[in-house]
Every structure is written in structure tokens, then in C-alpha cells.
Motif scaffolding. Sequence first.
Motif, short mmCIF file in Angstrom:
data_model
loop_
_atom_site.label_atom_id
_atom_site.label_comp_id
_atom_site.label_asym_id
_atom_site.label_seq_id
_atom_site.Cartn_x
_atom_site.Cartn_y
_atom_site.Cartn_z
N LYS A 55 0.86 -1.20 0.00
CA LYS A 55 0.00 0.00 0.00
C LYS A 55 0.89 1.24 0.00
CE LYS A 55 -0.29 0.54 4.97
NZ LYS A 55 0.52 1.74 5.01
N LEU A 56 0.37 2.32 -0.50
CA LEU A 56 1.10 3.59 -0.41
C LEU A 56 0.19 4.74 0.00
CD1 LEU A 56 3.68 3.60 -3.34
CD2 LEU A 56 4.16 3.90 -0.91
N CYS A 57 -0.98 4.83 -0.62
CA CYS A 57 -1.80 6.01 -0.32
C CYS A 57 -2.65 5.82 0.93
CB CYS A 57 -2.67 6.39 -1.54
SG CYS A 57 -3.97 5.22 -1.89
N ALA A 58 -2.70 4.60 1.45
CA ALA A 58 -3.53 4.34 2.63
C ALA A 58 -2.68 4.33 3.90
CB ALA A 58 -4.23 3.00 2.48
N THR A 59 -3.27 4.82 4.98
CA THR A 59 -2.63 4.73 6.30
C THR A 59 -3.76 4.74 7.33
OG1 THR A 59 -0.95 5.68 7.74
CG2 THR A 59 -2.27 7.25 6.50
S1 FES Z 1 -3.22 1.83 -0.72
FE1 FES Z 1 -3.33 3.12 -2.44
S2 FES Z 1 -5.10 2.42 -3.46
FE2 FES Z 1 -5.06 1.29 -1.69
#
Ligand code: FES
Length: 956
Positions: A55-59
Motif C-alpha cells: 500500500k502507499l496512499c492508505a494509512t
Molecule cells: S493503498 Fe493506495 S489504493 Fe489502496
Amino acid sequence: MSTVFETYRRAPDLGTPPSESTKEITLTIDGVDVTVPEGTTVLRAAALAGINIPKLCATDNLTPFGSCRLCLVEIAGAKGLPASCTTEARQGMKVTTQNKKVADVRRNVMELYISDHPLDCLTCPTNGDCELQDMAGAVGLRDVRYGYAGENHLDAPKDKSNPYFTFDPSKCIVCSRCVRACEEVQGTFALTIQGRGFESKVSPSQNQPFLDSECVSCGACVQACPTATLTENTIIDAGKPEHFVVTTCAYCGVGCSFRAEMKGQEVVRMMPNKDGQANHGHSCVKGRFAFGYATHKDRITKPMIRETIHEPWREVSWDEAFSYTANKIRSIQAKYGKGAVGGITSSRCTNEETYLVQKLVRAAFGNNNVDTCARVCHSPTGYGLKTTLGESAGTQAFDSVMKSDVIILIGANPTDAHPVFASQMKRRLREGAKLIVIDPREIDLVRSAHVEATYHLPLRPGTNVAVLNALAHVIVTEGLEKKDYIAERCDPEGYKAWREFAVDPRNSPENVAEETGVDPEMIRGAARLYASAGNGAIYYGLGVTEHSQGSTTVIGIANLAMCTGNVGREGVGVNPLRGQNNVQGSCDMGSFPHELPGYRHVSNAAVRGQFEKEWGVPILAEPGMRIPNMFDAAVSGQFKALYVQGEDVAQSDPDTHHVTNALSSLECMIVQDLFLNETAKFATVFLPGSSFLEKNGTFTNAERRISPVRKVMEPLAGLEDWEVTQELSNALGYPMKYKHPSEIMDEIARLTPTFEGVTYEKIDRLGSIQWPCNEQAENGTPTMHIGEFVRGKGMFKPTPYVPTDEVTTRMYPLLLTTGRILSQYNVGAQTRRTENEKWHDEDVLEIHPHDAEQRGIEHGDWVGLKSRAGETVLRAVISERMQPGVVYTTFHHPFSGANVVTTDNSDWATNCPEYKVTAVQAFKVTGMSDWQKKFTEFNDEQLEFLKKARTPAAVS
Ligand code: FES
Ligand code: SF4
Ligand code: SF4
Ligand code: SF4
């Protein structure tokens, strides 16, 4: 509780926030059955089962956004590859997180990111602590087929305007975590993503440098950034931390929990602790960034003595300092009597240190002349809440605000003074709770991004009680009281008397309109809104307590809460926002001249007996002197020696002329502090203090939460503050033999019913404890007065409005009120020694355009500010935040001398000074006031004395 250094690792991140649901569902992830609360995302469910989906955009502190496409999974029966961070787990769902198809897509996504990312990992400041780097490894990136030659952002210039962090857009992957952190966590909305597609970029405010934007430097975006785009300058300088210790912020009464992240003995970052129960991983600019004062070159690390304040200091050994001080105290007592000496405890010090100072005064000095700086801030809270509810403390946990429907904020400015709680409150307001602000000034919360108060009652300073009475009048005359609650929970006689008082037409909004300056319809609307709320909560600050009727105002607030049934459950209550980190604790620990620890009067023989048995000495049954009495007695020659631990009364207390006269009249003035503060310039003994990083102990925040303070480095002067008090006591012939502050806490627990169950072991285990903690509440008490008030029946008290004596006249036609600013803390001794000076390097006078124009004052002019007590000079800031007739300043800088102007008027019950109302005149000037000239001369002389005494600095 002991300091255990843990090897540095990033705090675990479960990807998306938890679901509040109590219903559970079961799904299968990679063949494993996983049961989670309904509403949990697939990403989080997998993480809970130990399956880490890239993941990158989730936290896990931000609402999922679904932009990076790295967390794709295969779900049986679903089309395509859904993003696991935005897909809710469902009963019976079958999820595959790893197969060739998802691996290929993830690798592709990563390739695209890396094709526009500098390949300087080895020299990057976050090398080894970067999510992008980790994810490149996790997806098995081996090659970037798109090459690096195309159009890219690699030359984007850095923004180094913020003194604490750097923005390097060449490393940005436009994941929006920073933008969402600024909105959701901090609530400032300073960041946006500008442009579309390839042109998209993170922009502070209107594409401004961070320092010039609306950014308040809380650091939430830096914390959220998964790359090295937003990075703390200390990490750029020092690299990744090696180990960390969990401790508590030493600034405001929110009491945020932090990981002090270290390299050797050096703190390289203060990282808000995700498990912190007061802050849940958030912080403000002070706690996160302004810790450099602890190793500032101004730290004094050797004890010093001198015979008078007009001669240079002499550095001495600790032993010599203790025996010199003890001899002085004993000879003064022999000559002038036992009562000629006293002590002042500090709300900046730990519970254990404060407890020890009051014990020293009572047991070694042999009198009750101990007081605390809470005298000048929240003493009316103690009196007012004890009288009405039976306990001298706030009723709720901070998290309670998330269940409030209507919030009254009176005399408090949380975005400046309690920033992390303000962020939480703003979150609740964005969810739909209503806000009523009662304040002479248009504070930020009246109108800021996505928050607007339903009512702002801009009352004239000094008329809180009249406004509260008018609110009560509307509630009772319109039949909005909660009659069942009152009948069941409150004292009937008290209620009857109060009700008769409240219905009196003298208290109607219309009748008080002229006095308060508030539109009666606004008061009526606000009263109806609060009284009809499902959950109505009241939060207040020093704008309530620092008045001649401070205690009456606190009682008025409690009356309002009781008559609307708003005490005794989550979402409601009466909540004093404490200024300094340990105001609650210093009061709890018996720092008042009339009360032993746990708010028990010294005249109570049974209570005294317990302490006498434990301490082995008699305790006087007569209350001792309060701070103002000590000063008066010093001026009149009966009070001769004062021990001040960690406070700066010469700057913080009102009527500076009187305070400095008193301090100069003493024969022995002992200051224990980090720096040669304003009070220390009047001292004859200087005992070096230890910062919060150099000692063990506990702080108690505004929600009664006892949190651990852990030693992360050795004390620069060799002794922790509690050890200094102990050695002084030993030198005085009263033995103290504690080996660790845990033993002091054990003694506090033995002697204080509300602390009975508190131990360091339990604090270690639970993280923190909200007192009362005893047999009835083993793990502490988040919400007080459930079912029954501590005093039994809630006690209403009539609160007649008595106008302050501090009235405007032709000579003094304006009212001065004082407050704080976000970047500075109290007297500024700590924050002025950090980069926070960039935001506020002088105190200014805010003045309304009409008042300025009448006086020919323009923005930036030097303005003389004169009251009956004294005169100072400040720079003018023309501001419509003030109402005409009211001016405002802060007191963070000694030279500005705000307290030269404030008077010795004080609260009728507690002597808390009336800082918030001073009649003044303002006029254009060209130079310093006489006081400022004398201050400069004295200051220069004292700094020269210090310079002469100091051996080469022990600190860098
Ligand atoms: S962590 Fe980026 S779309 Fe789900
Ligand atoms: S530091 Fe805080 S206020 Fe500033 S942009 Fe980042 S999140 Fe927003
Ligand atoms: S600055 Fe960091 S958090 Fe913000 S968009 Fe760029 S990479 Fe994401
Ligand atoms: S809100 Fe208060 S306790 Fe929290 S970091 Fe800021 S100053 Fe420290």
C-alpha cells in the motif's frame, strides 16, 4: 516504570481506520478465516491477520482514498482487481492477496512511480525508513522499463522555508496523504493538490512557501508522507533514529504521548505516539518540534550562589550549594521565625517533584507556606468544581468530545493553547456538532476552514458571570431544565435557591445586554441550543478563571451543566482546559497552602494524622501563605526566603513592580530552573534543573490522565529535579531517602485516596491512568460523576454578578485582555530558545481599527500601554478580531512586560489574578517605557554576572 529503550521501528500501520461496529463478519483471506468488525476494509482485515498487502496512499489514521492502486487484490466473484483499502470486507468474501496477476499490476504501478523518482536511495535522508522503498522491495521491482529520460519532476526545487521540515517535491508521488492529514487529523486545510495528471502537485495554501501559508507546522503531513518528500530537518541532519522511549510532552495540558526517537543520547525526532490516549498520534508544533531548548547553550548546569543580587555568581559544587542554602534557611528561621520561608511548586514539573516540594515545605521548613503557579491560572476551577460537583477536576476524557452535540467554549482558545484537542474538537464540529463561543475576541474557532460557530457571544471582558446568568435565566424561564435529572441528582434546597435567583428578571438577556455588550437574541438562541442538545459539553480556559469573579464563573458553568442534565456520561461535562502540562497534577499533589495532597484541608486532624505518621513530623493545622501573601509579606519584611522550583513568577505573575520589589526584598531566593529566567535574576542560589527528557516521573493532564515521563538522557547537571529537592531536605536535617520516583508515587498512593491504585507498573501496563484510581475503579475513571456526584447531590449555588473594580475611565478608556499564541508557551523560556521564534518573536498589541484611528496609531507603530499599575511599550497590530474598546496582548517575552500593566486585582475566593481585565490607555510613542529601560539595564547586569561565573559551557 522504567526507561526501556526499544529498537527503532516504524509504528505498525493497519492501513485504514478501525470500524466502530460491534457486529462481526468473517471472510477468508489467502485461505485464512478472518473475523473483523463489520465495516472493516479488506486491507485492514488482512493486516489484522498478519497478511501485509502492499500500500502507499492508505494509512490507518486517514480515510482511504484509493489512488495508488498498489493494494489491488482478487476477490472471488468480483470484477477486475479492486483496491483493498476502499473495499469493505463482507461475510463469506474470499480474497486472494498474492498471485501473478496482482503481482504484475503492482509491479507496473511501482515502475511508473519510480520512473519519476530520484534514484538516490543511498544518500536519501530516509534511506531505510521509507515506505516507497519498502514497497519497491515488497512488489519485487527489478527494472524500470519506462526509463528516466522522459518528462519528470526531478528538478523541482525544495521548499526549506519551514524551520523544522523540508518539502522536496522531486520525491512526491502525489498520494495525497499529506493533504488528507492536514484536513482530517489537523483540520487546517492548508494543503491542496493543484493541477491534474502529470501537472498535479502538492501546494501549501495559494502555492506559497510553507512558512507563508496557513500551515501551523503541526507536522501531521510530515508524519503521513510515505516518501522523503516531507522530512524533518533533524532526520535530514542526523539520519534514521536507533532507539526510542515513550514519554509525555512537557508543554500544554493536553499531555500528548510521544516516542522520543534517539541516536545515542541525542533526540532526533519527537514522534507522536499512535497509542497515546490523549493525542492518538497527533501533536502540535511545540511538542513535535520545539524540543531543542533542552540542550540549548543557555542551560545552566552548575549550581551557583551569591550573597546579594548585585554581585556576580559563584559556581559551586552541589554539596556546597545544599549546605549553603540549608544554612541560610535555618538562620533566617532562627532570626525571623519558622514562617519566614516558603516554596512555590511548578505545573511544569512532575507530580513526584511537586509532591516533594510541598513535603519539604511542610516537613522540613515546618510550615504550610507552599503555593503553586496554578494559583494564577486554575485555582478557581478547584474551588468552583469542588463546591458544586465535589471534585476539583474536569469531568471527562478528551475523547468524550466525539459524542458531544453542542459545545460551549468559554474563555478558551484551543487552537492556540490546546492545539491537539482543538483538532479533535474541529473533527467533531465537521461531523455536525454545533459550537457556541463566548469570548471577547473572535478566536479562530469562530470561523475557520469548515468550522463555524453557530453563536459567538462577544462579551465585554469581565462580564462572564452576567452572560452565564442570562443563559441560565432563559433555560429556567423557558422550562428547558432537565427536571428529572435535577430531582434525582441534585440538592433540592440548593436548586430552589438557585432557580429563584436565575428567574429574577435582573438576569434576563435584555437586562444584561448593556453591561455585557451581547445581543439578547444571541443569548436566548445559545441557551436554547445548549439546553436542547442531546449531549451538551462545556469547555473553558483562563478566560473564565482569571477574573475577580473567576470562582463564581466556574460555579455558574457547573450550574448550567447540572440544570441541563449534562454531567455524568460521555459527550457532556464541565471541562477546564489546563494551561501547563501538569496544572492538574500540581494541584492534586497538595501544592496549596490550605490543602494536603488529594485536596484535603490541613485543618482536618485525621488527614493530618496520616501524613504525620508517614512523614514523622507534626504538620501545622493553619493554612500557610498564598503567593500574593508571600510577596506582600516580603515587601513588608516578614518573609525572607523563597524556594521556587521551575516557575518564573517575575514574568508570569501580575503587577511586575510589586513582584520584583518582593523578590528583591528577600534575604535568600532559591531558584531551581533550566535557565537564568527572570525570577532567577533576583536569586541568590541557583540550583540547575532537569528537562523532561532527563528525568522519570508522571504528569497529569487536563483530563486527569496520569502519564509517564521517562528519562531518555542523563541530567545535564547530574541530578534530576526530585533528587535536588531531596538533597536540600537532607541538608536541612529532614531525611528523604527515595531511590526512584516510583517510591514517591507509592507514598502518594498510600496517602491519597484518589491515587490509591496508581503504581508505575500499572502506568506501564495501561499506558496512562485517569484518576480516581482505587478499589472502585481499578483502571481509572474516564468519566466522573456517573450516577452520583462525588459530593453526593450536585450543589447549585446562586452566582450574583459583581462588576469588577477595574473599570474604564477617561484616563484608562480601553480594556486589556491577555492570552497565548500557538508557537510560544507560557513565559516562553523554552519556546523562545527554539525555532518557534520564527512565528512570534515579540508580543504585540492587537487593537481595533477604530481605536487605532482615534489615536493615530498605525499597524507596526510603537504604542505605549498604560494602566494604574504601570506602563510598557508594544508594537501595534490593527485587528478586527478585537471589539472596539478592547485590546489584547500575550506575555511570552519578558521585555514586552505585559504584567507590568496588569494589576493585583484577584478572584474573591482564590486570589487568582484578574489578568483578563485591565483598564488601560494606548498612545503612540517613539521609545521604550521607563520600566523597559530599567529592565534592560538590570537584565544586562545580570547576564554579565552570569557570564563571569560560568565555566566553559557543558552543553553545545
Ligand atoms: S493503498 Fe493506495 S489504493 Fe489502496
Ligand atoms: S504541518 Fe500541519 S498544518 Fe502544516 S501543512 Fe502539514 S498538516 Fe497542515
Ligand atoms: S508530499 Fe508525501 S504525502 Fe504528500 S502527496 Fe507527496 S508523497 Fe504523498
Ligand atoms: S498539544 Fe500540548 S501536549 Fe500536545 S504536543 Fe502540543 S503542546 Fe504538547
